[in-house]
Design an enzyme around this catalytic site. Structure first.
Site, PDB file in Angstrom:
ATOM      1  N   THR A 128       1.170  -1.288   0.007  1.00 50.50           N
ATOM      2  CA  THR A 128      -0.263   0.464   0.257  1.00 50.50           C
ATOM      3  C   THR A 128       0.752   1.220   0.115  1.00 50.50           C
ATOM      4  O   THR A 128       1.710   1.489   0.398  1.00 50.50           O
ATOM      5  CB  THR A 128      -0.709   0.357   1.404  1.00 50.50           C
ATOM      6  OG1 THR A 128      -1.664  -0.970   1.090  1.00 50.50           O
ATOM      7  CG2 THR A 128      -1.610   1.535   1.444  1.00 50.50           C
ATOM      8  N   GLU A 243      -4.925 -13.729   2.556  1.00 49.00           N
ATOM      9  CA  GLU A 243      -4.917 -12.616   3.149  1.00 49.00           C
ATOM     10  C   GLU A 243      -6.619 -11.905   3.656  1.00 49.00           C
ATOM     11  O   GLU A 243      -6.800 -11.624   4.976  1.00 49.00           O
ATOM     12  CB  GLU A 243      -4.090 -11.361   2.294  1.00 49.00           C
ATOM     13  CG  GLU A 243      -4.105  -9.969   3.094  1.00 49.00           C
ATOM     14  CD  GLU A 243      -4.180  -8.900   3.234  1.00 49.00           C
ATOM     15  OE1 GLU A 243      -3.596  -7.821   3.751  1.00 49.00           O
ATOM     16  OE2 GLU A 243      -2.836  -9.305   1.824  1.00 49.00           O
ATOM     17  N   ARG A 269     -25.365  -8.535  35.432  1.00 48.31           N
ATOM     18  CA  ARG A 269     -25.253  -7.179  35.964  1.00 48.31           C
ATOM     19  C   ARG A 269     -27.787  -6.679  35.836  1.00 48.31           C
ATOM     20  O   ARG A 269     -27.910  -7.875  34.840  1.00 48.31           O
ATOM     21  CB  ARG A 269     -25.280  -6.444  34.309  1.00 48.31           C
ATOM     22  CG  ARG A 269     -26.239  -4.744  34.664  1.00 48.31           C
ATOM     23  CD  ARG A 269     -25.291  -3.952  35.242  1.00 48.31           C
ATOM     24  NE  ARG A 269     -25.259  -2.662  35.529  1.00 48.31           N
ATOM     25  CZ  ARG A 269     -25.713  -1.870  36.322  1.00 48.31           C
ATOM     26  NH1 ARG A 269     -24.361  -1.895  36.470  1.00 48.31           N
ATOM     27  NH2 ARG A 269     -25.645  -0.493  35.521  1.00 48.31           N
TER      28      ARG A 269
END
Length: 389
Positions: A128, A243, A269
């Site tokens: 890149t 990739e 919670r």
């Protein structure tokens, strides 16, 4: 479902790798996130355990294992609260080293692939550029041959391990007038005169080192050319499937981690006299995300299975990254919301996961670029074939 892809040996590896991460990596994560530097000792430990050599030939110190060991490697790295650390490890092993294994000469493999597998050298892949982004063919970095040397000029950016690295695998134009047919791949040691790396400050992936690199009349031997001159673009395209699958697997794994953490939090919670995992709005939202993540995971596993058999899966890998990174972003956004104010606090993992996940639809080809690639395949009937047999 997992038994279709993972054997008992795979599961034993997952357990041992998970234990290794908890013992050797997790105690250092917060320091590395703050300093932005992964200390070199951990690279050596990864090498000693064989983790960098999972898919590489035994001749170079690798283990020559199937790609589902790589899947486990990637998934477990996403579950220790630092996508930056994970990126440093997999960019070395599955970006830079992939090119070394596929295109490097025997001498370069001995000098760089062997010590990369052992953890003694760190690599970075440099494709890149500041003005190119996802447009690989539009790169401006040049490599001019003079006698038995090449002179490299240009710059790269957003390079993972760009400051840590001992060597770069660099794409440069040897024949600029030929466009993407004029790109070649080179090995450049980072201590070569004319090489400069500047560390970039990022939103997420804080533990990893991301650099902008400049090459100012960098002279390298002609034998540092990897593969054939002018074949760089096909080499790059050939490896994009792996990739993209790496990025897709990372995405489904971090989303799964976020969901598991949120379920545990919700079970403890309390609000209005009951734990919040009993509220239908939250329950239904969470299972929607869990369903999406499971769909992605199964698709990703099947694409990996095809790639492992030698099939060319550019379409499937592109779909996998496009969908998985989107699903992960959406799931993690919701999970942070379910923690309320605590989700916004750095001491809870969702804040970092939220920042780290945002790179998914950007790195390794933006979602917009991937959509256009798929449009050409699905709408225009373009048939991509392996560039290099």
């Amino acid at each position: 479902m997992n038994s279709k892809y993972f054997t008992e040996e795979h599961q034993l590896f997952r357990s041992s790798f998970r234990d290794f991460l908890q013992k050797e990596v997790v105690p250092h994560i917060e320091k590395w996130e703050k300093t932005g530097t992964v200390e070199r000792f951990i690279w050596k430990k990864f090498g000693e355990m064989g983790f960098f050599g999972l898919k590489y030939p035994e001749a170079y110190g690798g283990l020559n294992l199937d790609l589902f060991y790589t899947v486990i490697f990637l998934e477990e790295l996403q579950k220790i609260k630092s996508a930056g650390f994970a990126a440093a490890m997999w960019a070395h092993s599955y970006l830079a080293m992939t090119h070394l294994n596929a295109e490097a000469s025997e001498q370069i493999k001995q000098d760089f692939l062997v010590p990369s597998i052992s953890g003694d050298k760190i690599g970075a892949l440099c494709i890149t550029e500041p003005f190119g982004g996802s447009d690989v063919a539009g790169m401006r970095t040049t490599a001019v041959k003079k006698d038995n040397q090449y002179v490299i000029n240009g710059s790269k950016t957003f390079i993972t391990n760009g400051v840590y690295a001992d060597y770069y695998v660099v794409a440069a134009k040897t024949n600029p007038e030929l466009g993407n047919k004029g790109i070649s791949i080179f090995l450049i040691e980072t201590n070569t005169p004319g090489v400069t790396a500047i560390k970039l400050d990022k939103l997420g992936w804080r533990a990893s080192d991301t650099a902008e690199i400049s090459f100012d009349n960098v002279v390298i031997p002609a034998e540092n050319l990897m593969g054939e001159e002018g074949k760089g673009f096909p080499y790059i395209m050939q490896h994009f499937a792996l990739e993209r699958l790496v990025m897709a697997i990372n995405a489904h794994a971090r989303a799964e981690y976020a969901i598991d953490y949120t379920i545990e939090y919700m079970s403890q919670r309390e609000a209005f006299g009951k734990t919040i995992d009993k509220f239908q709005a939250l329950r239904h939202k969470l299972v929607e995300h869990a369903t999406d993540v499971e769909h992605c995971k199964v698709f990703n596993y099947e694409a990996v299975a095809c790639l492992d058999k030698g099939e060319y899966v550019v379409k499937e890998a592109t779909m996998a990254k496009l969908k998985s990174t989107k699903v992960a972003d959406e799931a993690i956004y919701s999970c942070l919301q379910m923690l309320g104010g605590y989700g916004y606090m750095e001491e809870y993992p969702l804040a970092r996961l939220f920042r780290d996940s945002r790179l998914g639809p950007i790195g390794g080809g933006t979602s917009e670029i991937l959509k256009e690639i798929l449009s050409k395949m699905i709408i225009d009937n373009k048939n991509y074939k392996p560039a290099v047999e």
